[in-house]
Enzyme design. Sequence first.
Site, PDB file in Angstrom:
ATOM      1  N   LYS A 115      62.886  78.284   4.791  1.00  0.00           N
ATOM      2  CA  LYS A 115      62.255  79.409   5.486  1.00  0.00           C
ATOM      3  C   LYS A 115      61.105  80.017   4.681  1.00  0.00           C
ATOM      4  O   LYS A 115      60.246  80.693   5.232  1.00  0.00           O
ATOM      5  CB  LYS A 115      63.301  80.444   5.860  1.00  0.00           C
ATOM      6  CG  LYS A 115      64.232  79.882   6.926  1.00  0.00           C
ATOM      7  CD  LYS A 115      65.179  80.879   7.508  1.00  0.00           C
ATOM      8  CE  LYS A 115      65.949  80.289   8.681  1.00  0.00           C
ATOM      9  NZ  LYS A 115      66.907  79.242   8.271  1.00  0.00           N
TER      10      LYS A 115
HETATM   11  C1  LIG Z   1      67.534  78.364   9.160  1.00  0.00           C
HETATM   12  C2  LIG Z   1      68.139  77.150   8.544  1.00  0.00           C
HETATM   13  C3  LIG Z   1      68.382  75.972   9.297  1.00  0.00           C
HETATM   14  C4  LIG Z   1      68.105  75.885  10.782  1.00  0.00           C
HETATM   15  O1  LIG Z   1      66.733  75.884  11.068  1.00  0.00           O
HETATM   16  P1  LIG Z   1      66.195  76.185  12.554  1.00  0.00           P
HETATM   17  O2  LIG Z   1      64.724  76.289  12.433  1.00  0.00           O
HETATM   18  O3  LIG Z   1      66.844  77.463  12.972  1.00  0.00           O
HETATM   19  O4  LIG Z   1      66.622  75.030  13.392  1.00  0.00           O
HETATM   20  C5  LIG Z   1      68.888  74.862   8.625  1.00  0.00           C
HETATM   21  N1  LIG Z   1      69.182  74.910   7.307  1.00  0.00           N
HETATM   22  C6  LIG Z   1      68.965  76.016   6.554  1.00  0.00           C
HETATM   23  C7  LIG Z   1      69.330  76.003   5.114  1.00  0.00           C
HETATM   24  C8  LIG Z   1      68.435  77.178   7.142  1.00  0.00           C
HETATM   25  O5  LIG Z   1      68.240  78.288   6.388  1.00  0.00           O
END
Ligand SMILES: *Cc1c(COP(=O)(O)O)cnc(C)c1O
Length: 501
Positions: A115
């Site tokens: 993120k």
């Molecule tokens: C947010 C997240 C996901 C999922 O990603 P999306 O964009 O919501 O599909 C997968 N793995 C981790 C570690 C995350 O923080």
Amino acid sequence: MFYESTRGKAAPATSAEAIKMGIAPDGGLFVPDRPVKISREQLAEMAGRSYRHLARDILQLYLTDFSAEEIVTCVTPAYGADRFADPAVAPVRPLDRGRGLHVLELFHGPTCAFKDFALQILPHLLTRAMVKTGENKEIAILVATSGDTGKAALEGFKDVPGTRIIVFYPAEGVSEIQKLQMVTQEGGNVHVIGVRGNFDHAQNGVKEIFGNRALNEEIGRAGCRFSSANSINWGRLLPQIVYYFFAYLDLLAKGELAAGEEINFVVPTGNFGNILAAFYARRMGLPVHRLVLAANRNNVLTDFIRTGIYDRNRPFYKTISPSMDILISSNLERLLFELTGRDGTKITAWMEELKAKGRYRVDAATHAKIREIFWSDAAGDTETMAAVRHTYQQYGYLIDPHTAVGMHVYERYREATGDRRKTIVASTASPFKFNQSVVQAVWGPEAVRGKSEFALLEFLAQKTGLSIPPGLRDLNKKPVRHTLAVEPADMAGTVRKILSR
Ligand SMILES: *Cc1c(COP(=O)(O)O)cnc(C)c1O
């Protein structure tokens, strides 16, 4: 280029307006109003570019109302060496050359999950967008988090002039490390508040604040305007397109791929954000055969891809890949809009059905298009643990539980389809961040018994020879700066108090 709403009833917006608004006024999501294409020749020219250089090139194709200079001033600080611990920013690691299996490491940012790629740059895009649209109010970012987004948003927005950020997390619903990451947050414009409830309470509370007209007007008079940093904002999605190109071009530059050779991407998925960025990269002309969607036990998307029926009426499970524990994948709306030939009426009807009945079925033609591009399977916790263990035993490479869901589904995909194309698995978090499951999977339950998550960081570092990521090191020695906890019903009042100061 303009941005239109997936519900078809909003006026076209510039990218700056779309990023500032986050969500379209008709309740839909903003999407670019025309496709962006990159030719094979252009792609070949891009091979070997640095992450920042590539990010500039790709962002410019979508942010046509931003000058080249404005984009540089967003990209440069976001992906600097002081922010991402690996010089490549998003390194691609070969795991099994014989099988053409690679891992794209997306966890070298300040909070150790993917993120950061979006939330390091979003504050810069947003503050630029404010200036470009003549907005002179201060932006107040409200976030409800189940763990990873909150910290990534805090790191992105801390001390960014013209912004404040307020994060609500479920007081008893996040891991020890996730909680300490947030409550020790530094910065003059940050507020971190525990909610006595679960993630849904926090999320509903934030939604209510966004919809609270009296409160919006009141903080407007105090010179503030609410905005959102969650993945419905185009400014969060766009930066994620970059690393799919980067990964492909890295392999191309190293001679591991022939020009034009098709590969697969495997993406661990929750809100359909990360994999939607891969879909846009494919649409732009990146040679991608299949997008393999990996889900955990909350497998609403796996069922959807197989049957064309989206049905959230099912139990919600807490898993060891908590950032994927989600039953309403909001970004799916963008995919459906693109695949129905931009039919806002259809999308509106499906989304209304979802709201009313928790379920909708797409038409056969749309379902066929989805199946042509996507393939999906899911991993339960036991299979996820086994994938962590096998990957370590086989390759000496440690993965976190979210990535392990991807690795399990990669194996299932090979078995089921016989497809032998080279494949890149997106690794969404550092194994250090979710160390309890990782240590237990590889070294057994005895190894975790009686140990805190901090003791386990040391354990992992010792066992693997890897160093503890800077963002997690010494977290338990930092002063706790945020201790406020509130009832869900008091969230709006708390925001009012903070912003009227
Ligand atoms: C947010 C997240 C996901 C999922 O990603 P999306 O964009 O919501 O599909 C997968 N793995 C981790 C570690 C995350 O923080």
